[in-house]
Write a protein that holds these residues in place. Structure first.
Motif, short mmCIF file in Angstrom:
data_model
loop_
_atom_site.label_atom_id
_atom_site.label_comp_id
_atom_site.label_asym_id
_atom_site.label_seq_id
_atom_site.Cartn_x
_atom_site.Cartn_y
_atom_site.Cartn_z
N ARG A 101 0.82 -1.21 0.00
CA ARG A 101 0.00 0.00 0.00
C ARG A 101 0.85 1.26 0.00
NH1 ARG A 101 -3.11 -3.41 3.95
NH2 ARG A 101 -4.98 -4.03 2.80
N VAL A 102 2.06 1.14 0.51
CA VAL A 102 3.03 2.25 0.54
C VAL A 102 4.41 1.65 0.28
CG1 VAL A 102 1.68 3.63 2.20
CG2 VAL A 102 3.45 2.07 3.03
N PRO A 103 5.38 2.49 -0.11
CA PRO A 103 6.74 1.96 -0.25
C PRO A 103 7.23 1.46 1.11
CG PRO A 103 6.56 4.11 -1.29
CD PRO A 103 5.27 3.89 -0.55
N CYS A 104 7.90 0.34 1.09
CA CYS A 104 8.31 -0.30 2.34
C CYS A 104 9.48 0.40 3.01
CB CYS A 104 8.66 -1.76 2.09
SG CYS A 104 9.06 -2.66 3.61
N GLY A 105 10.46 0.80 2.26
CA GLY A 105 11.64 1.38 2.86
C GLY A 105 12.61 0.28 3.28
N SER A 106 13.80 0.68 3.57
CA SER A 106 14.83 -0.30 3.91
C SER A 106 15.14 -0.32 5.39
CB SER A 106 16.10 0.00 3.11
OG SER A 106 16.56 1.30 3.43
N GLY A 107 14.48 0.52 6.16
CA GLY A 107 14.76 0.60 7.59
C GLY A 107 14.32 -0.63 8.35
N LEU A 108 14.66 -0.66 9.61
CA LEU A 108 14.30 -1.77 10.48
C LEU A 108 12.94 -1.52 11.12
CD1 LEU A 108 17.86 -2.23 11.99
CD2 LEU A 108 16.73 -3.71 10.31
N SER A 109 12.45 -2.53 11.83
CA SER A 109 11.05 -2.52 12.25
C SER A 109 10.80 -2.24 13.73
CB SER A 109 10.43 -3.86 11.86
OG SER A 109 9.04 -3.84 11.99
N PHE A 110 11.67 -2.71 14.61
CA PHE A 110 11.36 -2.65 16.05
C PHE A 110 12.27 -1.67 16.78
CE2 PHE A 110 11.76 -3.79 20.45
CZ PHE A 110 10.47 -4.13 20.82
N VAL A 154 -0.75 -0.72 6.73
CA VAL A 154 -0.07 -0.59 5.44
C VAL A 154 1.05 -1.61 5.27
CG1 VAL A 154 -0.67 1.85 5.19
CG2 VAL A 154 1.58 1.22 6.12
N GLY A 155 1.43 -2.30 6.34
CA GLY A 155 2.38 -3.40 6.23
C GLY A 155 3.83 -3.10 6.53
N VAL A 156 4.10 -1.96 7.16
CA VAL A 156 5.50 -1.62 7.44
C VAL A 156 5.94 -1.94 8.86
CG1 VAL A 156 5.61 0.14 5.62
CG2 VAL A 156 5.01 0.82 7.94
N HIS A 157 5.00 -2.33 9.73
CA HIS A 157 5.34 -2.71 11.11
C HIS A 157 4.42 -3.81 11.61
CE1 HIS A 157 8.41 0.17 12.22
NE2 HIS A 157 7.70 1.13 11.66
N TYR A 158 4.96 -4.61 12.50
CA TYR A 158 4.17 -5.62 13.22
C TYR A 158 3.49 -4.94 14.41
CZ TYR A 158 6.77 -9.24 10.69
OH TYR A 158 7.30 -10.04 9.72
N PRO A 159 2.43 -5.54 14.94
CA PRO A 159 1.76 -4.94 16.11
C PRO A 159 2.68 -4.75 17.32
CG PRO A 159 0.33 -6.56 15.09
CD PRO A 159 1.67 -6.66 14.39
N ILE A 160 3.58 -5.69 17.56
CA ILE A 160 4.49 -5.53 18.70
C ILE A 160 5.42 -4.34 18.49
CG2 ILE A 160 6.47 -6.60 19.88
CD1 ILE A 160 4.89 -9.19 19.93
N ASP A 161 5.79 -4.05 17.24
CA ASP A 161 6.63 -2.89 16.95
C ASP A 161 5.95 -1.60 17.39
OD1 ASP A 161 8.23 -4.75 15.62
OD2 ASP A 161 7.58 -4.12 13.62
N VAL A 162 4.67 -1.46 17.05
CA VAL A 162 3.96 -0.22 17.40
C VAL A 162 3.60 -0.19 18.88
CG1 VAL A 162 3.15 0.22 15.04
CG2 VAL A 162 1.68 -1.01 16.63
N THR A 163 3.33 -1.34 19.47
CA THR A 163 3.04 -1.38 20.90
C THR A 163 4.27 -0.97 21.70
OG1 THR A 163 1.41 -3.14 20.55
CG2 THR A 163 2.24 -2.84 22.80
N ALA A 164 5.42 -1.52 21.34
CA ALA A 164 6.67 -1.14 22.02
C ALA A 164 6.96 0.34 21.78
CB ALA A 164 7.83 -2.01 21.53
N GLY A 165 6.74 0.82 20.56
CA GLY A 165 6.94 2.23 20.26
C GLY A 165 6.02 3.12 21.08
N ALA A 166 4.76 2.69 21.23
CA ALA A 166 3.79 3.46 22.02
C ALA A 166 4.22 3.53 23.49
CB ALA A 166 2.40 2.85 21.90
N LEU A 167 4.67 2.41 24.03
CA LEU A 167 5.11 2.40 25.43
C LEU A 167 6.36 3.24 25.63
CD1 LEU A 167 4.50 -1.38 26.24
CD2 LEU A 167 3.15 0.58 27.04
N LEU A 168 7.32 3.09 24.72
CA LEU A 168 8.54 3.89 24.79
C LEU A 168 8.23 5.38 24.64
CD1 LEU A 168 11.64 4.12 24.91
CD2 LEU A 168 11.66 3.70 22.43
#
Length: 187
Positions: A101-110, A154-168
């Motif tokens: 749905r969007v360009p993925c990018g080459s960065g990491l996820s978590f 859109v497929g660029v992060h897993y749910p745990i990635d955003v959950t950890a990001g939200a907590l941080l």
């Protein structure tokens, strides 16, 4: 244990990314994660702080920038290289499951830097302004949540990635708001 968490994360990712797929979300979610879409909000915050709070408004803006920079530095430069998790859209084991749905990018996820940064800013603003304007709590949290949810959709992060990001981000936003209140005790 870690494998079962990863399986849960993948299953939840696919339920959101593929299971919730519809034309409206396909249009809306890429917008929600686009920084240019939110530019009017950022400009409003700048103008509001300066116009409403004069000199203190500049301190608020400075602390928002410090909060953002801290969140981005910690998530993108410290944790991501250390964890080194591949984005779902770059994971060859699930390549056939991904809807691009969007360009993925080459960065990491978590962790998700989008989630970290926006929760940090939202929590900072909530902590600073809640006593003056109660609706900032649900509005700020919804704003950070929808951006984070869009990252999964859109497929660029897993749910745990955003959950950890939200907590941080929540932790960083809270700490930065405490720093601001120590520097500006009469606010």
């Amino acid at each position: 244990m870690i494998e079962s968490i990863q399986q849960f994360d993948l299953a939840l990712f696919l339920k959101i990314h593929r299971g919730l797929s519809n034309g409206f979300f396909d249009w809306l979610m890429p917008l929600m994660r686009n920084r240019f879409f939110w530019s009017p909000l950022y400009v409003f915050i700048l103008i509001f702080c300066i116009k409403q709070y004069k000199k203190q408004g500049y301190y608020i803006i400075g602390m928002i920038l410090f909060t953002f920079a801290s969140a981005d530095l910690i998530s993108s430069r410290v944790i991501k290289p250390w964890i080194s998790r591949v984005r779902p859209c770059n994971d060859l084991t699930i390549a056939n499951e991904i809807i691009h749905r969007v360009p993925c990018g080459s960065g990491l996820s978590f962790p998700s830097a989008h989630a970290t940064n926006h929760f940090a800013i939202a929590v900072f603003l909530i902590c600073v302004f809640y006593s003056r304007w109660k609706p900032i709590l649900p509005l700020g949290l919804f704003w950070a949540f929808i951006i984070s949810f869009a990252q999964v959709y859109v497929g660029v992060h897993y749910p745990i990635d955003v959950t950890a990001g939200a907590l941080l981000g929540t932790l960083i936003g809270f700490i930065c708001s405490r720093m601001f209140k120590k520097l500006q005790p009469d606010f």
